[in-house]
Motif scaffolding. Structure first.
Motif, short mmCIF file in Angstrom:
data_model
loop_
_atom_site.label_atom_id
_atom_site.label_comp_id
_atom_site.label_asym_id
_atom_site.label_seq_id
_atom_site.Cartn_x
_atom_site.Cartn_y
_atom_site.Cartn_z
N LEU A 170 -12.49 0.72 -33.34
CA LEU A 170 -13.18 1.67 -32.24
C LEU A 170 -14.02 1.41 -33.27
O LEU A 170 -14.73 1.96 -34.10
N PHE A 171 -15.61 1.13 -31.90
CA PHE A 171 -17.01 1.38 -32.73
C PHE A 171 -17.81 2.18 -31.66
O PHE A 171 -17.33 2.58 -30.86
N GLY A 172 -18.96 3.47 -32.71
CA GLY A 172 -19.55 4.92 -31.81
C GLY A 172 -20.70 4.31 -32.36
O GLY A 172 -21.43 4.73 -33.55
N VAL A 173 -21.29 4.39 -31.24
CA VAL A 173 -23.25 5.34 -30.99
C VAL A 173 -23.37 5.62 -30.14
O VAL A 173 -23.42 5.22 -29.16
N GLY A 174 -24.06 7.27 -30.58
CA GLY A 174 -24.27 8.37 -29.61
C GLY A 174 -23.33 7.88 -28.37
O GLY A 174 -21.94 8.50 -28.74
N ASP A 175 -23.84 7.29 -27.44
CA ASP A 175 -22.56 8.04 -26.56
C ASP A 175 -21.60 6.26 -25.43
O ASP A 175 -21.17 6.75 -24.81
N LEU A 176 -21.73 5.73 -26.40
CA LEU A 176 -21.87 4.46 -26.22
C LEU A 176 -20.52 3.97 -27.32
O LEU A 176 -20.29 4.15 -28.91
N ARG A 208 -12.71 -3.15 -24.11
CA ARG A 208 -13.34 -2.22 -23.56
C ARG A 208 -14.10 -1.00 -23.72
O ARG A 208 -14.36 -0.67 -24.91
N ALA A 209 -15.41 -1.55 -24.04
CA ALA A 209 -16.87 -0.42 -23.84
C ALA A 209 -17.09 0.98 -22.76
O ALA A 209 -17.20 0.14 -21.04
#
Length: 225
Positions: free
Chosen positions: A127-133, A141-142
């Motif tokens: 799982l990756f996350g940057v800000g609201d992405l 899934r993105a």
């Protein structure tokens, strides 16, 4: 598939000895003779194992290990004349997988190399996350602000590369080599076109851009350009 090993060692005789021995044992071996050269090779290429000296010109082994661990979980074997317990502890605490003191037996070195390689690659972050992405590798899934972003396989791979190296500027050549497995000429626009299409899906519908162009250098993904 051939296993690739990088030896970062400033002593030429030791480096040549390791290169010869490991090559004869069936591995593909590359050598860097200082820390900065090692950092560049590690940034640009994939290696299955890194054998690392501590006392290196340019960037010492501790610093290079910290650089590696800030981005990857590639197995690292420290090979050094520093045999004090505190040095071994420091190396292991910084993330080294094993520690072998010079002078060493090649048979023992080879056994340790094989043991580290048998452990297999560590499980990649899913799982990756940057800000609201967010990007979910398992479900492929993105999402942004809770909305599904439909991407082609290449677009997903490109977003994965960018988000996994958050705030790191990636050159067009590097992106091309990672996504298309080719070294494109500098005047090609294939990367620019792919980035433009990805932006249309990931950035354009929202007020805050996450994919940034760094003029003359390449692209990066992050909250700040």
């Amino acid at each position: 598939m051939t296993v690739r090993i990088l030896v970062v060692e400033d002593e030429v005789k030791t480096a040549d000895y390791l290169h010869k021995g490991l090559s004869e044992s069936g591995y593909s071996v590359d050598v860097a003779h200082d820390g900065l050269a090692g950092q560049q090779r590690i940034s640009d290429e994939h290696f299955d194992l890194i054998i690392l000296d501590v006392m290196l010109p340019g960037m010492n082994g501790w610093q290079l290990l910290q650089f590696i661990r800030s981005r990857w979980q590639t197995p690292v074997l420290f090979l050094t004349a520093r045999d004090a317990v505190e040095y071994r502890v420091k190396g292991l605490e910084l993330g080294a997988d094993d520690y072998l003191v010079k002078p060493f037996s090649y048979v023992e070195l080879l056994a340790r190399v094989r043991t580290l390689l048998r452990r297999g690659p560590p499980r990649e972050t899913q799982l990756f996350g940057v800000g609201d992405l967010s990007l979910d590798l398992v479900q492929h899934r993105a999402m942004r602000q809770g909305q599904r972003i439909h991407l082609t396989n290449k677009e997903f791979a490109l977003l994965h590369l960018l988000i996994s190296r958050e705030n790191e500027v990636l050159s067009r050549t590097f992106i091309a080599s990672q996504i298309w497995n080719m070294n494109f000429e500098s005047d090609t626009n294939v990367v620019d076109v792919a980035i433009r299409r990805l932006r249309a899906k990931v950035d354009d519908p929202w007020p805050h851009r996450l994919i940034h162009t760094v003029r003359g250098m390449g692209y990066m993904l992050g909250l700040e350009p």
